[in-house]
Motif scaffolding. Structure first.
Motif, PDB file in Angstrom:
ATOM      1  N   THR A   1      -1.338   0.557 -77.196  1.00  0.00           N
ATOM      2  CA  THR A   1      -2.433   1.003 -76.333  1.00  0.00           C
ATOM      3  C   THR A   1      -3.508   1.646 -77.197  1.00  0.00           C
TER       4      THR A   1
ATOM      5  N   TRP B   1      -5.580  -1.114 -64.494  1.00  0.00           N
ATOM      6  CA  TRP B   1      -4.318  -0.452 -64.191  1.00  0.00           C
ATOM      7  C   TRP B   1      -4.536   1.056 -64.310  1.00  0.00           C
ATOM      8  N   HIS B   2      -3.743   1.820 -63.613  1.00  0.00           N
ATOM      9  CA  HIS B   2      -3.911   3.272 -63.588  1.00  0.00           C
ATOM     10  C   HIS B   2      -2.537   3.935 -63.664  1.00  0.00           C
ATOM     11  N   SER B   3      -2.366   4.787 -64.665  1.00  0.00           N
ATOM     12  CA  SER B   3      -1.112   5.511 -64.837  1.00  0.00           C
ATOM     13  C   SER B   3      -1.333   6.686 -65.774  1.00  0.00           C
ATOM     14  N   PRO B   4      -0.659   7.808 -65.522  1.00  0.00           N
ATOM     15  CA  PRO B   4      -0.784   8.960 -66.417  1.00  0.00           C
ATOM     16  C   PRO B   4       0.117   8.868 -67.643  1.00  0.00           C
ATOM     17  N   VAL B   5       0.818   7.745 -67.826  1.00  0.00           N
ATOM     18  CA  VAL B   5       1.835   7.679 -68.861  1.00  0.00           C
ATOM     19  C   VAL B   5       1.249   7.718 -70.268  1.00  0.00           C
TER      20      VAL B   5
ATOM     21  N   LEU C   1       8.408   2.923 -69.155  1.00  0.00           N
ATOM     22  CA  LEU C   1       7.496   3.126 -68.029  1.00  0.00           C
ATOM     23  C   LEU C   1       6.138   2.491 -68.314  1.00  0.00           C
ATOM     24  N   LEU C   2       5.652   2.647 -69.527  1.00  0.00           N
ATOM     25  CA  LEU C   2       4.375   2.040 -69.901  1.00  0.00           C
ATOM     26  C   LEU C   2       4.444   0.524 -69.789  1.00  0.00           C
TER      27      LEU C   2
ATOM     28  N   THR D   1       4.604  -0.620 -66.087  1.00  0.00           N
ATOM     29  CA  THR D   1       3.328  -0.414 -65.424  1.00  0.00           C
ATOM     30  C   THR D   1       2.313  -1.471 -65.833  1.00  0.00           C
ATOM     31  N   VAL D   2       2.278  -1.759 -67.117  1.00  0.00           N
ATOM     32  CA  VAL D   2       1.322  -2.741 -67.636  1.00  0.00           C
ATOM     33  C   VAL D   2       1.656  -4.149 -67.144  1.00  0.00           C
TER      34      VAL D   2
ATOM     35  N   ARG E   1       3.319  -4.989 -64.483  1.00  0.00           N
ATOM     36  CA  ARG E   1       3.065  -5.064 -63.047  1.00  0.00           C
ATOM     37  C   ARG E   1       1.586  -5.349 -62.799  1.00  0.00           C
ATOM     38  N   ALA E   2       0.721  -4.683 -63.562  1.00  0.00           N
ATOM     39  CA  ALA E   2      -0.717  -4.928 -63.421  1.00  0.00           C
ATOM     40  C   ALA E   2      -1.073  -6.339 -63.860  1.00  0.00           C
TER      41      ALA E   2
END
Length: 315
Positions: free
Chosen positions: A41, A152-156, A181-182, A185-186, A188-189
């Motif tokens: 990232t 995508w949106h996440s606080p991770v 988790l990252l 989340t990625v 899924r987006a």
């Protein structure tokens, strides 16, 4: 359990390699670590990823890059910048001349680069293991994909950036779970994008009949499922269910069930304390002989030969 949960439900990140790189141009990293999956990232600045044999791809601030497979690739400020750093198998990082990177560019815990205020900051995580359960989804991914900032949106990411530089008890487990988790989340987006090349079986999860059947198979693979029992549980006739499942998934219900059970078995066999008999019971085979026969027929090797091959890869 859904298909994305299955991605890391087998061999999750265990002692994954995590790194914060803080760099000023010109910089270029040649990744030759042979890791089956890597996530990068871009927290600050930007750069390019140059997969071996493919066209360069731009990575901007906030973007997340996922690289699948063991082929080498380069991450650089510019495609023309020659490599200065090499990441070798076993997460051994050196300069191009073989000098240990920790000595040359070390900036603290899991951090290296030119200076802490460098114009580019990346968080890099790599998985050492890939399992048979994950392969069904990973094979659906392109070799390199970029999920752009804003999609995508996440606080991770800020949490990972804060935790990656800590050296506290249990820190490796914390980082492993944040990396999982990252990734989830990625992906899924990415799969939500209309232009994503999603496999048939993934898209079938949205069907009220076939999706329900797939979730039942995932949740209870040891159950003695038949076409008739799955059809009855989803409220349609056997013929309708079989036809609809095959059309949407690309294979028959029993072929899919067999493949899923054997994928689970292959994953479970990576654990040294398991026996073929215990694995057989967990995935719906009545005996070790029944599992061995199916494993050999479909995969061409016995469960024991598969386990020995895995052990050989770890040496």
């Amino acid at each position: 359990m859904d298909v994305l949960a299955n991605l890391l439900d087998g061999p999750r990140a265990r002692g994954a390699f995590l790194l914060k790189a803080v760099l000023d141009p010109p910089w270029s990293i040649h990744v030759r670590d042979e890791a089956p999956l890597a996530v990068l990232t871009m927290v600050r600045g930007g750069g390019w990823v140059i997969p071996d044999g493919d066209e360069p791809m731009r990575v901007n601030v906030g973007d997340v890059l996922v690289v699948r497979g063991v082929r080498p690739y380069i991450v650089a400020d510019d495609p023309a910048t020659p490599p200065q750093v090499v990441i070798h198998p076993g997460d051994h990082c050196t300069t191009l001349w073989g000098e240990p990177l920790a000595e040359k560019l070390g900036l603290g815990v899991r951090t290296w680069g030119h200076n802490v205020d460098g114009g580019t900051m990346m968080l890099i995580g790599t998985y050492h293991m890939s399992g048979e359960v994950t392969r069904r989804l990973l094979d659906a991914l392109p070799r390199t994909l970029i999920v752009p900032a804003g999609s995508w949106h996440s606080p991770v990411v800020p949490i990972l950036a804060e935790e990656i530089v800590k050296d506290e008890p249990g820190q490796s487990v914390v980082l492993d779970r944040l990396l999982d988790l990252l990734l989830i989340t990625v992906l899924r987006a990415w799969f939500a994008h209309d232009d994503a090349r999603t496999p048939l079986w993934y898209r079938a999860h949205g069907d009220p009949v076939v999706g329900a059947a797939l979730r039942m198979i995932y949740n209870d693979p040891a159950h003695p499922w038949t076409v008739a029992s799955l059809a009855d549980a989803t409220g349609v006739s056997r013929a309708t269910f079989a036809r609809r499942f095959t059309e949407l998934v690309g294979e028959s219900p029993m072929a899919f069930l067999t493949g899923w059970r054997l994928a689970l078995a292959a994953d479970l066999l990576q654990e040294p304390e398991t026996t073929v008999g215990s694995v057989a019971r967990k995935v719906g085979y009545g005996s070790s002989f029944a599992l061995s026969a199916a494993f050999k027929r479909v995969r061409g090797v016995s469960p024991q030969e598969h386990r020995e091959a895995l052990a050989g890869q770890r040496r």
